[in-house]
Scaffold this motif. Structure first.
Motif, PDB file in Angstrom:
ATOM      1  N   MET A   1      23.243  51.106 -29.819  1.00 38.62           N
ATOM      2  CA  MET A   1      22.692  52.354 -29.291  1.00 38.62           C
ATOM      3  C   MET A   1      21.347  52.661 -29.966  1.00 38.62           C
ATOM      4  O   MET A   1      21.208  52.517 -31.182  1.00 38.62           O
ATOM      5  CB  MET A   1      23.681  53.502 -29.573  1.00 38.62           C
ATOM      6  N   LYS A   2      20.385  53.026 -29.136  1.00 38.74           N
ATOM      7  CA  LYS A   2      19.049  53.267 -29.676  1.00 38.74           C
ATOM      8  C   LYS A   2      18.976  54.581 -30.435  1.00 38.74           C
ATOM      9  O   LYS A   2      19.598  55.569 -30.051  1.00 38.74           O
ATOM     10  CB  LYS A   2      18.051  53.340 -28.522  1.00 38.74           C
ATOM     11  N   ARG A   3      18.181  54.577 -31.491  1.00 38.76           N
ATOM     12  CA  ARG A   3      17.904  55.822 -32.200  1.00 38.76           C
ATOM     13  C   ARG A   3      16.829  56.589 -31.413  1.00 38.76           C
ATOM     14  O   ARG A   3      16.066  55.985 -30.641  1.00 38.76           O
ATOM     15  CB  ARG A   3      17.393  55.513 -33.612  1.00 38.76           C
ATOM     16  N   PRO A   4      16.717  57.901 -31.647  1.00 40.04           N
ATOM     17  CA  PRO A   4      15.710  58.689 -30.913  1.00 40.04           C
ATOM     18  C   PRO A   4      14.301  58.134 -31.097  1.00 40.04           C
ATOM     19  O   PRO A   4      13.534  58.056 -30.141  1.00 40.04           O
ATOM     20  CB  PRO A   4      15.850  60.083 -31.530  1.00 40.04           C
ATOM     21  N   CYS A   5      13.959  57.755 -32.332  1.00 39.08           N
ATOM     22  CA  CYS A   5      12.603  57.236 -32.570  1.00 39.08           C
ATOM     23  C   CYS A   5      12.332  55.972 -31.746  1.00 39.08           C
ATOM     24  O   CYS A   5      11.227  55.763 -31.257  1.00 39.08           O
ATOM     25  CB  CYS A   5      12.394  56.937 -34.057  1.00 39.08           C
ATOM     26  N   ASP A   6      13.363  55.088 -31.616  1.00 37.99           N
ATOM     27  CA  ASP A   6      13.179  53.859 -30.834  1.00 37.99           C
ATOM     28  C   ASP A   6      12.872  54.191 -29.379  1.00 37.99           C
ATOM     29  O   ASP A   6      11.995  53.570 -28.754  1.00 37.99           O
ATOM     30  CB  ASP A   6      14.440  52.990 -30.906  1.00 37.99           C
ATOM     31  N   GLU A   7      13.617  55.146 -28.857  1.00 40.86           N
ATOM     32  CA  GLU A   7      13.394  55.529 -27.452  1.00 40.86           C
ATOM     33  C   GLU A   7      12.002  56.122 -27.266  1.00 40.86           C
ATOM     34  O   GLU A   7      11.313  55.833 -26.281  1.00 40.86           O
ATOM     35  CB  GLU A   7      14.462  56.529 -27.005  1.00 40.86           C
ATOM     36  N   ILE A   8      11.603  56.955 -28.209  1.00 42.83           N
ATOM     37  CA  ILE A   8      10.275  57.574 -28.134  1.00 42.83           C
ATOM     38  C   ILE A   8       9.192  56.498 -28.210  1.00 42.83           C
ATOM     39  O   ILE A   8       8.244  56.492 -27.411  1.00 42.83           O
ATOM     40  CB  ILE A   8      10.090  58.591 -29.292  1.00 42.83           C
ATOM     41  N   ARG A   9       9.344  55.557 -29.125  1.00 42.78           N
ATOM     42  CA  ARG A   9       8.306  54.536 -29.317  1.00 42.78           C
ATOM     43  C   ARG A   9       8.211  53.591 -28.124  1.00 42.78           C
ATOM     44  O   ARG A   9       7.146  53.043 -27.861  1.00 42.78           O
ATOM     45  CB  ARG A   9       8.566  53.762 -30.613  1.00 42.78           C
ATOM     46  N   ASP A  10       9.334  53.392 -27.450  1.00 34.74           N
ATOM     47  CA  ASP A  10       9.299  52.562 -26.238  1.00 34.74           C
ATOM     48  C   ASP A  10       8.350  53.152 -25.193  1.00 34.74           C
ATOM     49  O   ASP A  10       7.681  52.422 -24.466  1.00 34.74           O
ATOM     50  CB  ASP A  10      10.706  52.463 -25.622  1.00 34.74           C
ATOM     51  N   VAL A  11       8.322  54.478 -25.121  1.00 31.21           N
ATOM     52  CA  VAL A  11       7.534  55.097 -24.030  1.00 31.21           C
ATOM     53  C   VAL A  11       6.182  55.640 -24.504  1.00 31.21           C
ATOM     54  O   VAL A  11       5.413  56.162 -23.697  1.00 31.21           O
ATOM     55  CB  VAL A  11       8.322  56.233 -23.334  1.00 31.21           C
TER      56      VAL A  11
END
Lengths: 177, 154
Positions: free
Chosen positions: B1-11
């Motif tokens: 499961m992705k951490r919030p920072c990972d999701e943010i950095r993806d976009v």
């Protein structure tokens, strides 16, 4: 409203030279940007961009539309640049892109100097990334491709494209610190 | 499961380039306000995007010329045999005219030669075929030959 690529493609396939001009004008900067990032050499990037368009426009009948035309073209650009890099067998440790053709900093000479210095630094650190990381960063940051399309363009899975991108960004942060 | 920072950095590239949906942009901005590491990455992406590679002058024309070349060659490939046929016809026509001019009994100051019926010369006379060669020339006197050459040169 600009004509969609699909409509222009249909005209290009029918042999309309004006349609080819539209496709080149629309995508040349992206193709050249990718070629320049792969090769780190302005003259080689010109040749690679030309090769990419000659290959792509000569193979329009083979474009199936699985990806967008732009993604398909960028994949061809990546391949053309890699092929040229292999032929030339040149090292890309030091970028030669700086100096010419950089963005204008405006009328203020100090701002221009600062912008040019910054551009040179960016090019230099990008050139130090391994090829896949550099391509993943280029295609994601400059071209706005999805990770799936990045993977398609550089020949890896979507997950590998994401990993290459994040490793590249992390390395850039270290180099620019 | 992705951490919030990972999701943010993806976009982040999509947001920084201004191509994100408004809802995505708002969520990212809210995250950046409280996350220094992601804000630093957003600044890095903004820095990279300030320096695209400029297309050199003349490249568009160069590419169009190069791309048009193979297409034109492909398009003209079917036309080439016709072109060769036309060229061959022109060459044959010109040659034929020259041969007829040499052979025709036109009025000429070369007395006794051009007045002589054409068929009277050579063993090929009357066969319907015409083979120019030494048979004609051999029957000319030296004076007739000189006059003929002078007329051809004029």
């Amino acid at each position: 409203m600009p004509e969609e690529d699909a409509e222009v493609l249909a005209r290009a396939r029918a042999g309309d030279p004006a349609a080819l001009e539209v496709l080149v004008a629309r995508h040349l900067s992206d193709v050249y940007d990718v070629a320049a990032r792969v090769l780190g050499d302005r003259d080689l990037a010109r040749d690679a961009a030309q090769d990419a368009f000659v290959n792509a426009l000569g193979a329009l009948d083979r474009f199936r539309g699985d990806a967008s035309f732009r993604t398909w073209l960028l994949r061809i650009a990546v391949n053309a640049a890699r092929s040229l890099a292999r032929r030339e067998a040149r090292r890309r440790e030091v970028s030669l892109l700086a100096v010419d053709g950089l963005p204008d900093g405006g009328p203020d000479p100090a701002a221009q100097t600062s912008l040019r210095a910054e551009a040179g630094r960016v090019e230099a650190v990008l050139a130090r990334l391994p090829e896949k990381q550099r391509l993943a960063v280029t295609l994601r940051v400059y071209q706005g491709l999805s990770f799936r399309d990045v993977g398609e363009a550089i020949g890896c899975s979507e997950g590998a494209a994401r990993v290459n991108y994040h490793h590249g960004i992390k390395r850039l942060r270290e180099l620019l610190r | 499961m992705k951490r919030p920072c990972d999701e943010i950095r993806d976009v982040l590239p999509t947001v920084v380039s201004g191509r994100a949906e408004p809802a995505t942009e708002q969520a990212v901005q809210a995250h950046l306000a409280g996350c220094e590491a992601c804000r630093a990455e957003a600044e890095l992406i903004a820095l990279l995007r300030r320096h695209p590679v400029a297309v050199p002058n003349g490249l568009e024309e160069q590419v169009l010329l190069a791309a048009a070349g193979p297409r034109q060659r492909r398009a003209s490939r079917g036309f080439l045999p016709q072109l060769v046929a036309v060229a061959a016809a022109v060459v044959l026509t010109v040659l034929g005219i020259r041969l007829v001019r040499v052979a025709e009994p036109e009025p000429s100051p070369v007395a006794g030669f051009m007045d002589t019926p054409f068929q009277a010369f050579g063993p090929w006379a009357g066969s319907g075929a015409f083979t120019p060669g030494s048979v004609v020339l051999e029957e000319l006197t030296e004076e007739q030959l000189e006059l003929l050459l002078a007329e051809m040169e004029s």
